[in-house]
Write a protein that holds these residues in place. Structure first.
Motif, mmCIF file in Angstrom:
data_model
loop_
_atom_site.group_PDB
_atom_site.id
_atom_site.type_symbol
_atom_site.label_atom_id
_atom_site.label_comp_id
_atom_site.label_asym_id
_atom_site.label_seq_id
_atom_site.Cartn_x
_atom_site.Cartn_y
_atom_site.Cartn_z
ATOM 1 N N PHE A 180 0.806 -1.222 0.000
ATOM 2 C CA PHE A 180 0.000 0.000 0.000
ATOM 3 C C PHE A 180 0.844 1.279 0.000
ATOM 4 O O PHE A 180 0.279 2.378 0.005
ATOM 5 N N LEU A 181 2.169 1.140 -0.023
ATOM 6 C CA LEU A 181 3.044 2.306 -0.029
ATOM 7 C C LEU A 181 2.769 3.279 -1.176
ATOM 8 O O LEU A 181 2.794 4.503 -0.971
ATOM 9 N N PRO A 182 2.514 2.815 -2.410
ATOM 10 C CA PRO A 182 2.272 3.761 -3.508
ATOM 11 C C PRO A 182 1.141 4.750 -3.238
ATOM 12 O O PRO A 182 1.204 5.904 -3.678
ATOM 13 N N PHE A 183 0.118 4.328 -2.508
ATOM 14 C CA PHE A 183 -0.995 5.233 -2.212
ATOM 15 C C PHE A 183 -0.562 6.318 -1.219
ATOM 16 O O PHE A 183 -0.987 7.472 -1.334
ATOM 17 N N PHE A 184 0.283 5.944 -0.263
ATOM 18 C CA PHE A 184 0.809 6.936 0.686
ATOM 19 C C PHE A 184 1.682 7.949 -0.043
ATOM 20 O O PHE A 184 1.562 9.159 0.189
ATOM 21 N N LEU A 185 2.546 7.466 -0.934
ATOM 22 C CA LEU A 185 3.420 8.367 -1.686
ATOM 23 C C LEU A 185 2.615 9.277 -2.604
ATOM 24 O O LEU A 185 2.949 10.455 -2.777
#
Length: 363
Positions: free
Chosen positions: A171-176
């Motif tokens: 889910f890191l891409p959504f945070f970035l």
């Protein structure tokens, strides 16, 4: 101000969906489509908003999240025993209880935001690091099983859910995306739908939902959206890993886009839920965990009855936990770092006063 209210309303919708989805998961037979639909975008949207509000990350926020995790992980270790989920009380901190994975992952993302802020002036290093992180995130589930098996040679209790490690990458891409989304870009996202016919986007959303229902198996797609298991768990014949994961991310981004456009900017009950979303998130499983043990009566009901029951119960839970009265009671628990600072400030202030008093009265 309007933009802040709008985003609070979006958070209000999302936190309700979190509670609703967890209740549906207690007895999900016949309701798999609804659960899949919610999970396809609700946590990515929450993570996107957390990234958007993390423009000024601090180590204090990270410490507060770590304290929250320790407090609530300890609490639920005891609570789930009395709720009938566990046969013994066992204090474990390696694998978060159900929803607490998000607290662990969020602390990791905040730490990453702090690091990225530190290297903001290095033009080459930062883009390279971001590309590397996105690549690792995209293919993390493809290599997850092999990596875990290797680590098990040295740490037998290792799992993809250990300290929420896989979900943190997935889910890191959504945070970035949220972290690097400017206010101007957010304003454009709000108004973009006004330039097109709503029917077009409605058709795309419905088409995506139909594609989910007809082209994928429920058990496979659940594991894809949950994000905590490797590729072998959601492998689908005649579909490549790249295509499946790209579809996951694309569907989530479509859901975020539609949500930001559909939710209004007027102040209402959703605003209050959004403002108090942390308390709702941390405490709502108090009502859900007992249902996992005592759900035989719920399983006997038809899907429509269970859907109405879960929806009504979710409304009640969200309203109670999102109330100002409840949040006044628990504010010392959900913001431990803030009140520890106040406590120490008062303690040291009192100490200084005592020292000053002693100095003045030395004979």
């Amino acid at each position: 101000m309007q933009k802040d209210i709008k985003l609070n309303n979006v958070k209000g919708v999302l936190i309700f969906l979190v509670v609703f989805a967890h209740l549906l998961g207690v007895s999900k037979s016949g309701l798999e489509n609804m659960i899949e639909f919610i999970y396809s975008f609700h946590m990515p949207a929450f993570i996107f908003l957390n990234g958007y509000f993390s423009k000024r990350p601090s180590i204090k926020k990270v410490i507060n999240l770590i304290l929250l995790y320790v407090i609530f992980q300890t609490f639920f270790c005891v609570y789930r025993y009395y709720a009938g989920n566990f046969s013994v009380i066992q204090f474990t901190y390696g694998r978060p209880h159900t929803h607490l994975w998000y607290i662990v992952s969020l602390s990791s993302w905040y730490m990453l935001a702090i690091i990225l802020k530190k290297i903001n002036t290095r033009k080459i290093l930062k883009p390279a690091l971001l590309i590397l992180l996105l690549g690792v995130s995209f293919y993390s589930r493809f290599y997850a099983d092999e990596v875990i098996e290797f680590i098990k040679m040295y740490y037998s209790n290792m799992h993809t859910q250990t300290l929420s490690i896989l979900r943190t990458f997935v889910f890191l891409p959504f945070f970035l995306a949220g972290l690097y989304c400017s206010r101007d870009l957010m304003s454009k996202i709000y108004s973009l739908l006004d330039k097109f016919k709503f029917k077009l986007f409605f058709t795309l959303a419905v088409s995506a939902l139909i594609f989910i229902i007809l082209d994928f198996h429920h058990d496979k797609f659940d594991q894809l959206f949950f994000g905590f298991l490797g590729y072998q768990k959601f492998y689908i014949e005649n579909h490549s890993y790249t295509g499946i994961v790209f579809f996951h991310y694309s569907l989530a981004m479509l859901g975020i886009f539609l949500l930001l456009n559909i939710v209004g900017s007027g102040k209402n009950k959703l605003t209050q839920w959004g403002e108090n979303s942390l308390a709702i998130f941390l405490f709502h499983m108090i009502f859900v965990f007992p249902l996992f043990t005592h759900n035989s009566w719920l399983n006997e009901q038809n899907p429509d009855t269970r859907l109405v029951f879960c929806f009504t119960m979710a409304l009640g839970i969200t309203s109670i936990l999102g109330s100002r009265a409840f949040n006044r009671i628990v504010k010392y628990i959900i913001y431990p770092m803030k009140y520890l600072e106040l406590f120490y400030a008062r303690l040291f202030n009192q100490t200084d006063k005592n020292d000053e008093y002693k100095k003045r009265h030395i004979v």
